[in-house]
Motif scaffolding. Sequence first.
Motif, PDB file in Angstrom:
ATOM      1  N   LEU A  42       0.770  -0.907  -0.278  1.00 27.84           N
ATOM      2  CA  LEU A  42      -0.140   0.293   0.046  1.00 27.84           C
ATOM      3  C   LEU A  42       0.492   1.185   0.475  1.00 27.84           C
ATOM      4  N   VAL A  43       2.435   0.924   0.152  1.00 29.55           N
ATOM      5  CA  VAL A  43       2.398   2.361   0.767  1.00 29.55           C
ATOM      6  C   VAL A  43       3.365   2.249  -0.540  1.00 29.55           C
ATOM      7  N   TRP A  44       3.924   1.491  -0.854  1.00 27.02           N
ATOM      8  CA  TRP A  44       3.833   1.860  -2.498  1.00 27.02           C
ATOM      9  C   TRP A  44       3.404   2.058  -3.355  1.00 27.02           C
ATOM     10  N   LEU A  45       2.160   1.539  -3.550  1.00 26.80           N
ATOM     11  CA  LEU A  45       1.177   2.177  -4.566  1.00 26.80           C
ATOM     12  C   LEU A  45       1.160   3.972  -3.856  1.00 26.80           C
ATOM     13  N   GLU A  46       1.150   4.131  -2.803  1.00 27.64           N
ATOM     14  CA  GLU A  46       1.010   5.449  -2.419  1.00 27.64           C
ATOM     15  C   GLU A  46       1.535   6.269  -2.782  1.00 27.64           C
ATOM     16  N   ASP A  47       3.094   6.007  -3.202  1.00 27.70           N
ATOM     17  CA  ASP A  47       4.482   6.667  -3.254  1.00 27.70           C
ATOM     18  C   ASP A  47       4.517   6.417  -5.422  1.00 27.70           C
ATOM     19  N   ASN A  48       4.342   5.602  -5.497  1.00 32.69           N
ATOM     20  CA  ASN A  48       4.541   5.599  -6.691  1.00 32.69           C
ATOM     21  C   ASN A  48       3.027   5.582  -7.643  1.00 32.69           C
ATOM     22  N   GLY A  49       1.571   5.479  -7.103  1.00 32.28           N
ATOM     23  CA  GLY A  49       0.670   5.481  -7.655  1.00 32.28           C
ATOM     24  C   GLY A  49      -0.077   4.920  -8.949  1.00 32.28           C
ATOM     25  N   PRO A  50      -0.991   4.376  -9.447  1.00 34.49           N
ATOM     26  CA  PRO A  50      -1.148   3.129 -10.180  1.00 34.49           C
ATOM     27  C   PRO A  50      -0.440   2.737 -10.856  1.00 34.49           C
ATOM     28  N   ALA A  51      -0.470   0.889 -10.541  1.00 36.95           N
ATOM     29  CA  ALA A  51       0.470   0.037 -11.729  1.00 36.95           C
ATOM     30  C   ALA A  51      -0.297  -0.842 -11.568  1.00 36.95           C
ATOM     31  N   PRO A  86      -4.974   3.383 -19.325  1.00 36.08           N
ATOM     32  CA  PRO A  86      -4.939   4.333 -20.317  1.00 36.08           C
ATOM     33  C   PRO A  86      -3.780   3.823 -21.619  1.00 36.08           C
ATOM     34  N   HIS A  87      -3.421   3.108 -21.789  1.00 39.38           N
ATOM     35  CA  HIS A  87      -2.198   2.760 -22.563  1.00 39.38           C
ATOM     36  C   HIS A  87      -2.263   1.407 -22.644  1.00 39.38           C
ATOM     37  N   ASP A  88      -3.558   0.456 -22.223  1.00 35.14           N
ATOM     38  CA  ASP A  88      -3.446  -0.656 -22.621  1.00 35.14           C
ATOM     39  C   ASP A  88      -4.838  -1.302 -22.402  1.00 35.14           C
ATOM     40  N   GLY A  89      -5.891  -1.244 -23.365  1.00 36.16           N
ATOM     41  CA  GLY A  89      -7.232  -1.222 -23.050  1.00 36.16           C
ATOM     42  C   GLY A  89      -6.900  -2.905 -22.508  1.00 36.16           C
ATOM     43  N   ARG A  90      -6.674  -3.588 -22.146  1.00 31.48           N
ATOM     44  CA  ARG A  90      -6.550  -5.300 -21.868  1.00 31.48           C
ATOM     45  C   ARG A  90      -6.129  -5.481 -20.687  1.00 31.48           C
ATOM     46  N   ALA A  91      -5.409  -4.722 -20.095  1.00 29.90           N
ATOM     47  CA  ALA A  91      -4.721  -4.522 -18.520  1.00 29.90           C
ATOM     48  C   ALA A  91      -4.832  -3.340 -18.151  1.00 29.90           C
ATOM     49  N   PHE A  92      -5.095  -4.159 -16.506  1.00 28.83           N
ATOM     50  CA  PHE A  92      -5.514  -2.762 -15.575  1.00 28.83           C
ATOM     51  C   PHE A  92      -4.264  -2.851 -14.744  1.00 28.83           C
ATOM     52  N   ARG A  93      -4.957  -1.125 -14.026  1.00 24.97           N
ATOM     53  CA  ARG A  93      -3.767  -1.005 -12.947  1.00 24.97           C
ATOM     54  C   ARG A  93      -4.591  -0.854 -11.435  1.00 24.97           C
ATOM     55  N   LEU A  94      -3.673  -1.221 -10.580  1.00 27.61           N
ATOM     56  CA  LEU A  94      -3.655  -1.224  -9.110  1.00 27.61           C
ATOM     57  C   LEU A  94      -3.624   0.288  -8.367  1.00 27.61           C
ATOM     58  N   ALA A  95      -4.468   0.643  -7.717  1.00 29.09           N
ATOM     59  CA  ALA A  95      -4.881   1.822  -7.194  1.00 29.09           C
ATOM     60  C   ALA A  95      -5.127   1.864  -5.843  1.00 29.09           C
ATOM     61  N   LEU A  96      -4.622   2.682  -4.538  1.00 27.91           N
ATOM     62  CA  LEU A  96      -5.390   2.175  -3.885  1.00 27.91           C
ATOM     63  C   LEU A  96      -6.689   3.248  -3.629  1.00 27.91           C
ATOM     64  N   THR A  97      -7.821   2.623  -3.360  1.00 27.19           N
ATOM     65  CA  THR A  97      -8.772   3.635  -3.033  1.00 27.19           C
ATOM     66  C   THR A  97      -9.000   5.444  -2.078  1.00 27.19           C
ATOM     67  N   GLY A  98     -10.157   5.710  -2.753  1.00 28.97           N
ATOM     68  CA  GLY A  98      -9.845   6.922  -1.049  1.00 28.97           C
ATOM     69  C   GLY A  98      -9.820   6.571  -0.005  1.00 28.97           C
ATOM     70  N   PRO A  99      -9.919   5.921   0.328  1.00 31.73           N
ATOM     71  CA  PRO A  99     -10.121   5.899   1.704  1.00 31.73           C
ATOM     72  C   PRO A  99      -8.670   5.739   2.688  1.00 31.73           C
ATOM     73  N   ALA A 100      -7.814   4.752   1.715  1.00 31.47           N
ATOM     74  CA  ALA A 100      -6.982   3.399   1.878  1.00 31.47           C
ATOM     75  C   ALA A 100      -6.342   4.894   1.639  1.00 31.47           C
ATOM     76  N   SER A 101      -5.659   5.260   0.590  1.00 28.43           N
ATOM     77  CA  SER A 101      -4.553   6.994   0.268  1.00 28.43           C
ATOM     78  C   SER A 101      -5.000   7.420   1.803  1.00 28.43           C
TER      79      SER A 101
END
Length: 147
Positions: A42-51, A86-101
């Motif tokens: 979670l900390v990594w996602l907070e630092d790096n954004g959706p991935a 947004p760069h590949d319609g077949r793929a997804f990114r992981l992101a923190l939810t607003g409350p988690a962030s």
Amino acid sequence: MDPAVEVVEREMALLLRRAQGFSTRLANSLHPDLESPAYVLLVWLEDNGPARLTDVAHAFGVGKATLSRQLSQLEQLELVQREPDPHDGRAFRLALTGPASERVREIRAARRAQYRALLRTWPEEDVSTFGDLLGRMNALMEQVRPD
């Protein structure tokens, strides 16, 4: 054997053991069912954004299967969500939810306050040097980790 390296090995092992306990307490303060490795994620996602999953797995040096299990738990706890890449319609990114962030930011601020309190008797130069040395060690470990 090199006595200085023995000291480094012993102190690193102790630091890692204590840091693990610290991370576990922080993870539990975020959610009682959250495991320590998932908190670090979670900390990594907070630092790096959706991935993408592959990018996160590479950053941690773990397989996608291992990471997928952790992500399933995080999704069930509503701490992480999947969003289209947004760069590949077949793929997804992981992101923190607003409350988690928001909660991760609060916990990290509390953690920094604890570090500040622990290091308050150290000269600022020592704290800076310690941070630099830890950074150098992390960079070295990044170079030799198995992919």
